[in-house]
Design a protein around this motif. Structure first.
Motif, PDB file in Angstrom:
ATOM      1  N   ARG A  12       0.826  -1.213   0.000  1.00  0.00           N
ATOM      2  CA  ARG A  12       0.000   0.000   0.000  1.00  0.00           C
ATOM      3  C   ARG A  12       0.860   1.261   0.000  1.00  0.00           C
ATOM      4  N   ILE A  13       1.962   1.229   0.748  1.00  0.00           N
ATOM      5  CA  ILE A  13       2.883   2.372   0.779  1.00  0.00           C
ATOM      6  C   ILE A  13       3.504   2.578  -0.608  1.00  0.00           C
ATOM      7  N   LEU A  14       3.946   1.495  -1.226  1.00  0.00           N
ATOM      8  CA  LEU A  14       4.540   1.608  -2.561  1.00  0.00           C
ATOM      9  C   LEU A  14       3.523   2.078  -3.590  1.00  0.00           C
ATOM     10  N   ARG A  15       2.295   1.612  -3.461  1.00  0.00           N
ATOM     11  CA  ARG A  15       1.243   2.055  -4.383  1.00  0.00           C
ATOM     12  C   ARG A  15       1.061   3.572  -4.287  1.00  0.00           C
ATOM     13  N   SER A  24       5.557  12.814   2.550  1.00  0.00           N
ATOM     14  CA  SER A  24       6.013  12.609   3.917  1.00  0.00           C
ATOM     15  C   SER A  24       5.408  11.319   4.459  1.00  0.00           C
ATOM     16  N   ALA A  25       6.009  10.791   5.505  1.00  0.00           N
ATOM     17  CA  ALA A  25       5.476   9.584   6.141  1.00  0.00           C
ATOM     18  C   ALA A  25       4.060   9.841   6.653  1.00  0.00           C
ATOM     19  N   SER A  26       3.813  11.026   7.160  1.00  0.00           N
ATOM     20  CA  SER A  26       2.473  11.371   7.652  1.00  0.00           C
ATOM     21  C   SER A  26       1.438  11.349   6.530  1.00  0.00           C
ATOM     22  N   SER A  27       1.807  11.878   5.374  1.00  0.00           N
ATOM     23  CA  SER A  27       0.891  11.891   4.238  1.00  0.00           C
ATOM     24  C   SER A  27       0.603  10.473   3.748  1.00  0.00           C
ATOM     25  N   ILE A  28       1.632   9.654   3.708  1.00  0.00           N
ATOM     26  CA  ILE A  28       1.433   8.266   3.289  1.00  0.00           C
ATOM     27  C   ILE A  28       0.493   7.570   4.269  1.00  0.00           C
ATOM     28  N   ALA A  29       0.754   7.735   5.555  1.00  0.00           N
ATOM     29  CA  ALA A  29      -0.068   7.106   6.593  1.00  0.00           C
ATOM     30  C   ALA A  29      -1.527   7.538   6.470  1.00  0.00           C
ATOM     31  N   LYS A  41       8.184   2.506  10.249  1.00  0.00           N
ATOM     32  CA  LYS A  41       8.893   1.234  10.393  1.00  0.00           C
ATOM     33  C   LYS A  41       9.059   0.546   9.040  1.00  0.00           C
ATOM     34  N   ILE A  42       7.988   0.515   8.268  1.00  0.00           N
ATOM     35  CA  ILE A  42       8.038  -0.148   6.962  1.00  0.00           C
ATOM     36  C   ILE A  42       8.876   0.665   5.979  1.00  0.00           C
ATOM     37  N   LEU A  43       8.746   1.980   6.015  1.00  0.00           N
ATOM     38  CA  LEU A  43       9.577   2.826   5.158  1.00  0.00           C
ATOM     39  C   LEU A  43      11.056   2.614   5.448  1.00  0.00           C
ATOM     40  N   LYS A  44      11.395   2.426   6.711  1.00  0.00           N
ATOM     41  CA  LYS A  44      12.789   2.178   7.088  1.00  0.00           C
ATOM     42  C   LYS A  44      13.288   0.871   6.455  1.00  0.00           C
ATOM     43  N   ARG A  45      12.471  -0.163   6.478  1.00  0.00           N
ATOM     44  CA  ARG A  45      12.853  -1.447   5.873  1.00  0.00           C
ATOM     45  C   ARG A  45      12.954  -1.329   4.352  1.00  0.00           C
ATOM     46  N   LEU A  46      12.013  -0.598   3.745  1.00  0.00           N
ATOM     47  CA  LEU A  46      12.050  -0.401   2.294  1.00  0.00           C
ATOM     48  C   LEU A  46      13.266   0.430   1.893  1.00  0.00           C
ATOM     49  N   PRO A  58      12.273  20.657   4.736  1.00  0.00           N
ATOM     50  CA  PRO A  58      10.853  21.009   4.710  1.00  0.00           C
ATOM     51  C   PRO A  58      10.115  20.482   3.480  1.00  0.00           C
ATOM     52  N   ASP A  59      10.825  20.297   2.389  1.00  0.00           N
ATOM     53  CA  ASP A  59      10.213  19.749   1.182  1.00  0.00           C
ATOM     54  C   ASP A  59      10.600  18.281   0.990  1.00  0.00           C
ATOM     55  N   GLY A  60      11.019  17.648   2.070  1.00  0.00           N
ATOM     56  CA  GLY A  60      11.488  16.276   1.998  1.00  0.00           C
ATOM     57  C   GLY A  60      10.365  15.260   2.106  1.00  0.00           C
ATOM     58  N   GLY A  61      10.766  14.027   2.195  1.00  0.00           N
ATOM     59  CA  GLY A  61       9.822  12.933   2.302  1.00  0.00           C
ATOM     60  C   GLY A  61      10.426  11.674   1.706  1.00  0.00           C
ATOM     61  N   TYR A  62       9.559  10.796   1.281  1.00  0.00           N
ATOM     62  CA  TYR A  62       9.972   9.516   0.709  1.00  0.00           C
ATOM     63  C   TYR A  62       9.531   9.426  -0.740  1.00  0.00           C
ATOM     64  N   LEU A  63      10.338   8.737  -1.533  1.00  0.00           N
ATOM     65  CA  LEU A  63       9.997   8.500  -2.922  1.00  0.00           C
ATOM     66  C   LEU A  63      10.589   7.171  -3.349  1.00  0.00           C
ATOM     67  N   LEU A  64      10.108   6.670  -4.447  1.00  0.00           N
ATOM     68  CA  LEU A  64      10.606   5.388  -4.947  1.00  0.00           C
ATOM     69  C   LEU A  64      12.040   5.534  -5.432  1.00  0.00           C
ATOM     70  N   ALA A  65      12.884   4.615  -5.026  1.00  0.00           N
ATOM     71  CA  ALA A  65      14.263   4.578  -5.513  1.00  0.00           C
ATOM     72  C   ALA A  65      14.357   3.638  -6.712  1.00  0.00           C
ATOM     73  N   ARG A  66      13.397   2.732  -6.812  1.00  0.00           N
ATOM     74  CA  ARG A  66      13.332   1.802  -7.947  1.00  0.00           C
ATOM     75  C   ARG A  66      11.967   1.926  -8.597  1.00  0.00           C
ATOM     76  N   ASP A  67      11.952   1.861  -9.885  1.00  0.00           N
ATOM     77  CA  ASP A  67      10.712   1.958 -10.651  1.00  0.00           C
ATOM     78  C   ASP A  67       9.865   0.704 -10.412  1.00  0.00           C
ATOM     79  N   CYS A  68       8.587   0.889 -10.205  1.00  0.00           N
ATOM     80  CA  CYS A  68       7.677  -0.244  -9.982  1.00  0.00           C
ATOM     81  C   CYS A  68       7.535  -1.122 -11.213  1.00  0.00           C
ATOM     82  N   LYS A  69       7.997  -0.644 -12.363  1.00  0.00           N
ATOM     83  CA  LYS A  69       8.016  -1.490 -13.559  1.00  0.00           C
ATOM     84  C   LYS A  69       9.088  -2.568 -13.437  1.00  0.00           C
TER      85      LYS A  69
END
Length: 128
Positions: A12-15, A24-29, A41-46, A58-69
């Motif tokens: 769900r997080i990757l989706r 941000s982690a808050s926005s994903i949650a 916790k899951i973002l840390k493992r990913l 302030p403009d940070g957060g999480y993003l995909l490092a690998r393409d879902c393709k």
């Protein structure tokens, strides 16, 4: 093999990151109705698996490092350290009580090969 709650949350997080990009982690949650602590916790493992990256500030957060393709369910199971075996006789180092002559182990090996192929067949981008 069992799709654990953690595996479900990771999907769900990757989706969400696949659809919306940097968050941000808050926005994903919030978007996935998850607790922030669980999301982190899951973002840390990913992140440790190289599937997501993070940006500070302030403009940070999480993003995909690998393409879902390029990612499959098999990759995600492996990255999270989830067991993908259908029976204990398929685990590395297992010693069967009937070495070389076990029809059960032979059949489970065939099923395991089919399962591995199926988990590797579809990129996550097609699921999202």
């Amino acid at each position: 093999m069992l799709v654990t709650r953690e595996m479900d949350y990771a999907l769900r997080i990757l989706r969400t990151l696949h659809r919306d990009g940097l968050l941000s982690a808050s926005s994903i949650a919030e978007r996935e109705y998850l607790q922030k602590a669980v999301t982190l916790k899951i973002l840390k493992r990913l992140h440790a698996a190289g599937i997501v990256s993070s940006r500070r500030g302030p403009d940070g957060g999480y993003l995909l490092a690998r393409d879902c393709k390029e990612l499959t369910l098999y990759d995600l199971f492996s990255a999270l350290g989830e067991t993908i075996v259908v029976n204990r006789c398929q685990q590395p180092g297992y010693r069967c009580e009937h070495p070389g002559n076990c029809n059960l182990c032979r059949e489970f090996r065939r099923v395991q090969s089919a399962l591995d192929r199926e988990l590797q067949r579809t990129p996550l981008s097609q699921l999202f």
